[in-house]
Design a protein around this motif. Structure first.
Motif, PDB file in Angstrom:
ATOM      1  N   GLY A   1       0.782  -1.229   0.000  1.00 51.50           N
ATOM      2  CA  GLY A   1       0.000   0.000   0.000  1.00 51.50           C
ATOM      3  C   GLY A   1       0.810   1.274   0.000  1.00 51.50           C
ATOM      4  O   GLY A   1       0.271   2.357   0.250  1.00 51.50           O
ATOM      5  N   ARG A   2       2.084   1.186  -0.311  1.00 52.12           N
ATOM      6  CA  ARG A   2       2.924   2.374  -0.300  1.00 52.12           C
ATOM      7  C   ARG A   2       2.969   3.063  -1.656  1.00 52.12           C
ATOM      8  O   ARG A   2       3.081   2.426  -2.693  1.00 52.12           O
ATOM      9  N   ALA A   3       2.897   4.354  -1.617  1.00 52.12           N
ATOM     10  CA  ALA A   3       3.070   5.152  -2.828  1.00 52.12           C
ATOM     11  C   ALA A   3       4.558   5.173  -3.180  1.00 52.12           C
ATOM     12  O   ALA A   3       5.404   4.818  -2.359  1.00 52.12           O
ATOM     13  N   PRO A   4       4.905   5.562  -4.389  1.00 49.45           N
ATOM     14  CA  PRO A   4       6.321   5.637  -4.762  1.00 49.45           C
ATOM     15  C   PRO A   4       7.096   6.518  -3.782  1.00 49.45           C
ATOM     16  O   PRO A   4       6.651   7.606  -3.422  1.00 49.45           O
ATOM     17  N   ASN A   5       8.240   6.022  -3.352  1.00 50.74           N
ATOM     18  CA  ASN A   5       9.071   6.760  -2.410  1.00 50.74           C
ATOM     19  C   ASN A   5      10.531   6.669  -2.861  1.00 50.74           C
ATOM     20  O   ASN A   5      10.813   6.207  -3.968  1.00 50.74           O
ATOM     21  N   ASP A   6      11.435   7.106  -2.008  1.00 52.71           N
ATOM     22  CA  ASP A   6      12.847   7.098  -2.376  1.00 52.71           C
ATOM     23  C   ASP A   6      13.371   5.690  -2.638  1.00 52.71           C
ATOM     24  O   ASP A   6      14.217   5.493  -3.505  1.00 52.71           O
ATOM     25  N   TRP A   7      12.877   4.708  -1.901  1.00 52.63           N
ATOM     26  CA  TRP A   7      13.342   3.326  -2.083  1.00 52.63           C
ATOM     27  C   TRP A   7      12.929   2.781  -3.450  1.00 52.63           C
ATOM     28  O   TRP A   7      13.755   2.215  -4.172  1.00 52.63           O
ATOM     29  N   SER A   8      11.673   2.938  -3.793  1.00 50.45           N
ATOM     30  CA  SER A   8      11.202   2.381  -5.064  1.00 50.45           C
ATOM     31  C   SER A   8      11.783   3.151  -6.258  1.00 50.45           C
ATOM     32  O   SER A   8      12.217   2.544  -7.242  1.00 50.45           O
ATOM     33  N   MET A   9      11.798   4.461  -6.169  1.00 49.89           N
ATOM     34  CA  MET A   9      12.356   5.247  -7.266  1.00 49.89           C
ATOM     35  C   MET A   9      13.875   5.055  -7.369  1.00 49.89           C
ATOM     36  O   MET A   9      14.428   5.007  -8.472  1.00 49.89           O
ATOM     37  N   GLY A  10      14.542   4.918  -6.234  1.00 45.68           N
ATOM     38  CA  GLY A  10      15.985   4.671  -6.241  1.00 45.68           C
ATOM     39  C   GLY A  10      16.332   3.326  -6.850  1.00 45.68           C
ATOM     40  O   GLY A  10      17.310   3.198  -7.597  1.00 45.68           O
ATOM     41  N   ALA A  11      15.525   2.314  -6.543  1.00 49.08           N
ATOM     42  CA  ALA A  11      15.747   0.986  -7.125  1.00 49.08           C
ATOM     43  C   ALA A  11      15.592   1.044  -8.636  1.00 49.08           C
ATOM     44  O   ALA A  11      16.397   0.461  -9.382  1.00 49.08           O
ATOM     45  N   ALA A  12      14.577   1.733  -9.109  1.00 51.59           N
ATOM     46  CA  ALA A  12      14.378   1.881 -10.554  1.00 51.59           C
ATOM     47  C   ALA A  12      15.520   2.687 -11.181  1.00 51.59           C
ATOM     48  O   ALA A  12      15.948   2.392 -12.303  1.00 51.59           O
ATOM     49  N   LEU A  13      16.019   3.677 -10.464  1.00 52.58           N
ATOM     50  CA  LEU A  13      17.135   4.475 -10.977  1.00 52.58           C
ATOM     51  C   LEU A  13      18.399   3.627 -11.139  1.00 52.58           C
ATOM     52  O   LEU A  13      19.124   3.772 -12.124  1.00 52.58           O
ATOM     53  N   VAL A  14      18.660   2.740 -10.192  1.00 53.44           N
ATOM     54  CA  VAL A  14      19.827   1.860 -10.297  1.00 53.44           C
ATOM     55  C   VAL A  14      19.703   0.967 -11.526  1.00 53.44           C
ATOM     56  O   VAL A  14      20.673   0.767 -12.272  1.00 53.44           O
ATOM     57  N   VAL A  15      18.503   0.436 -11.767  1.00 52.29           N
ATOM     58  CA  VAL A  15      18.277  -0.380 -12.955  1.00 52.29           C
ATOM     59  C   VAL A  15      18.543   0.445 -14.218  1.00 52.29           C
ATOM     60  O   VAL A  15      19.196  -0.027 -15.155  1.00 52.29           O
ATOM     61  N   GLU A  16      18.078   1.664 -14.239  1.00 47.30           N
ATOM     62  CA  GLU A  16      18.287   2.540 -15.401  1.00 47.30           C
ATOM     63  C   GLU A  16      19.772   2.856 -15.605  1.00 47.30           C
ATOM     64  O   GLU A  16      20.263   2.847 -16.739  1.00 47.30           O
ATOM     65  N   LEU A  17      20.489   3.138 -14.545  1.00 44.08           N
ATOM     66  CA  LEU A  17      21.923   3.428 -14.664  1.00 44.08           C
ATOM     67  C   LEU A  17      22.682   2.229 -15.220  1.00 44.08           C
ATOM     68  O   LEU A  17      23.586   2.390 -16.050  1.00 44.08           O
ATOM     69  N   LEU A  18      22.318   1.030 -14.772  1.00 45.23           N
ATOM     70  CA  LEU A  18      22.968  -0.165 -15.303  1.00 45.23           C
ATOM     71  C   LEU A  18      22.660  -0.351 -16.791  1.00 45.23           C
ATOM     72  O   LEU A  18      23.510  -0.821 -17.546  1.00 45.23           O
ATOM     73  N   LEU A  19      21.464   0.030 -17.209  1.00 43.62           N
ATOM     74  CA  LEU A  19      21.129  -0.053 -18.629  1.00 43.62           C
ATOM     75  C   LEU A  19      21.952   0.931 -19.459  1.00 43.62           C
ATOM     76  O   LEU A  19      22.366   0.615 -20.574  1.00 43.62           O
TER      77      LEU A  19
END
Length: 122
Positions: free
Chosen positions: A27-45
């Motif tokens: 039930g959590r809205a997007p936060n630093d953890w979720s957006m940060g995890a997605a950012l790490v995936v993007e940086l690796l790409l």
């Protein structure tokens, strides 16, 4: 492609996806953890893009279709920011779930890119 880097990318994308799914279903809205995890995936790409450009020049050419490989790579690079934009515009639990699904989709796409680069014969 570099094999160990591929497995790091797949592992990070799966962990990020599972984290985002867990946060979203909790039930959590997007936060630093979720957006940060997605950012790490993007940086690796983005690093993978650089590796894919340099690899043929140093003797590591793809065995499959280079066009198909780059279509997967560009699609994966575009997918995460679109999911992140959606998460920031519509801040609810389902946006976090969408981030998780995008990260899991990237994991599958990276594995497929590895197959195209190393296994297929054009």
């Amino acid at each position: 492609m570099i094999e160990w880097f591929t497995w790091v990318q797949v592992g990070v994308a799966v962990l990020s996806g599972l984290l985002c799914l867990a946060l979203g279903f909790a039930g959590r809205a997007p936060n630093d953890w979720s957006m940060g995890a997605a950012l790490v995936v993007e940086l690796l790409l983005v690093v993978q893009l650089v590796v894919a450009i340099v690899a043929p020049a140093v003797g590591n050419p793809p065995t499959g279709s280079l066009l198909e490989f780059y279509v997967y790579l560009v699609s994966a690079i575009i997918l995460v920011p679109i999911a992140g934009f959606w998460a920031l515009v519509e801040r609810n639990r389902w946006s976090t779930v969408i981030l998780g699904v995008a990260c899991l989709a990237v994991a599958v796409m990276v594995f497929r890119m590895y197959q195209i680069w190393t296994v297929q014969v054009a």
